[in-house]
Design a protein around this motif. Structure first.
Motif, PDB file in Angstrom:
ATOM      1  N   ALA B 159       0.626  -1.674   0.246  1.00  0.00           N
ATOM      2  CA  ALA B 159      -0.102   0.146  -0.100  1.00  0.00           C
ATOM      3  C   ALA B 159       0.893   1.070   0.361  1.00  0.00           C
ATOM      4  N   ARG B 160       1.974   1.056   0.940  1.00  0.00           N
ATOM      5  CA  ARG B 160       2.869   2.375   0.745  1.00  0.00           C
ATOM      6  C   ARG B 160       4.093   2.719  -0.365  1.00  0.00           C
ATOM      7  N   LEU B 161       4.276   1.575  -1.211  1.00  0.00           N
ATOM      8  CA  LEU B 161       4.821   1.611  -2.381  1.00  0.00           C
ATOM      9  C   LEU B 161       3.331   2.233  -3.507  1.00  0.00           C
ATOM     10  N   GLY B 162       2.508   1.900  -3.142  1.00  0.00           N
ATOM     11  CA  GLY B 162       1.499   1.881  -4.384  1.00  0.00           C
ATOM     12  C   GLY B 162       0.898   3.279  -4.724  1.00  0.00           C
ATOM     13  N   ALA B 163       1.005   4.195  -2.789  1.00  0.00           N
ATOM     14  CA  ALA B 163       0.638   5.235  -2.700  1.00  0.00           C
ATOM     15  C   ALA B 163       1.829   5.253  -3.459  1.00  0.00           C
TER      16      ALA B 163
END
Lengths: 238, 238
Positions: B159-163
DNA sequence: CGTGAACTTGAGATTTCTCAAGCGGGGTGG
DNA sequence: CCACCCCGCTTGAGAAATCTCAAGTTCACG
């Protein structure tokens, strides 16, 4: 009313008279909470900060099936939901014992912080110390045995309460149940109970009726691999 | 150079042109770190802030006997030792992959914060989000099985990297070894390895050579009891 | 072709958990 | 004033998760 807060903020550096007066002038609405009562709930977007004036409180998350994790304990002078100023709450805060809480409107808080960089910095620092404590709990849950973990938590609270002058003669009130203890450390109540007996049997401490008695402070620190540096206190209970 | 930092700070609200220009004007000394190299060490009292520009980093504590606990991962745009501004370091920060780091003198940082309340607030907010992540890790280590814990960590990083736009086609680079994974979650390498195989066997993800591939995002989230609310992101990777 | 780090596998040992039940004291309704 | 009840504490015993030790495999790299 805000004496403990000022004390807390001044742990690392004096505030100016002006700053102190601004804090004293904060509009404060008092409210009392009974043991176990929720002060804020996960999902809330509070409009006030909750300043703990007397009593203890704790942060926790409860999963759907009832498993609970306690993530920190709070002593008088702590603002228990400071993150509510900038974010919505992703966990709950409840009273451990009967607690007096001062409600400070966010607007007043924001004005205070914007107008007083020194206060802003001091408050931020208390926040950083809290984060340091959280990291130490992670070390415990990830890498220490139940025995060391329990010893460590008692060391921590003994040091924190001691720094506030709440330790007398090796004793302090710490009104939690074994269930709270388990939920703080990621253990089952049964196991917590047995390990507690071992700690008592080893002559390190007694814990009964919400009163902690430390019999062997060096021994307890050794058992918990406790090094108070992470608390960033000025002094440690003798 | 500071683009990611500004992005990071503006996640919740725009900064003024003035604020942005002040950030861009920060004096920045570049340095590169190799994988595993220490950026700050426990006990240091740094004189600069380390802004991660590219690559990943992680915070950790290592006990005397070698047990290690990793306490967080950092992505570009994070200041990895912001607490060094106000406290001495009670843990170390190391590079995970090759990393470019910008060194910002504390004096410049302090001036920036004192002169720009909005930046101060935004930075504080990123700090609060970090604390929220730490709390979620505590829930995992205290109350979740190894299976859920591993799933949860991958969800979080995905999720963090996706964001940040670093997920492509269900894949992202996440250059950690199984040892890092174990040390993050409080598990042994052996167990981590076996659980990882189970996750792969259940068709949820693959993780090989530092590349994470999510095969079944809803399934993975369910396995990890993952609810991204605590990340306080604006959007979540699809 | 040799080496080392990361990964994998096997198997027995421990820690910790779960279930189940009994105990004890404080508080409450009769 | 007493009986009852509930919550917190304690104990027993088998089950499950996880760990440790030990060794083998793979692969990138020099």
């Amino acid at each position: 009313m805000v004496g403990r807060l000022v004390e807390n903020l001044e742990l690392y550096g004096r505030l100016s008279e002006l700053d102190r007066r601004a804090i004293a002038a904060l509009p404060l609405t008092l409210r009392r909470f009974e043991p176990g009562e929720d002060m804020v709930i996960e999902g809330d977007a509070p409009s006030h900060c909750r300043l703990l004036i007397s009593g203890l409180a704790f942060r926790h998350k409860t999963l759907r099936d009832g498993r609970r994790q306690i993530m920190s304990f709070h002593v008088p002078g702590d603002i228990c939901d400071i993150e509510g100023l900038l974010l919505s709450m992703d966990h709950s805060v409840s009273a451990l014992s009967r607690a007096e809480v001062g409600f400070i409107p966010h607007l007043a808080m924001e004005a205070l912080l914007d107008g007083h960089p020194a206060i802003s910095r001091a408050l931020w620092r208390t926040e950083l110390v809290e984060a340091a404590v959280a990291r130490e709990w992670m070390v415990g849950m990830g890498r220490r045995t139940a025995y060391a973990r329990i010893a460590h938590l008692f060391c921590e609270m003994y040091a924190r309460l001691g720094a506030m002058g709440l330790v007398e003669n090796g004793r302090c009130r710490f009104p939690i149940t074994q269930t709270h203890l388990s939920d703080s450390l990621g253990l089952s109540v049964v196991h917590t109970n047995r390990v507690l007996q071992a700690l008592r049997g080893d002559g390190l401490l007694s814990f009964r009726g919400g009163e902690l008695i430390v019999h062997d402070w060096p021994g307890l620190q050794a058992a918990g691999e406790f090094d108070p540096a992470y608390l960033h206190l000025r002094s440690v209970a003798a």
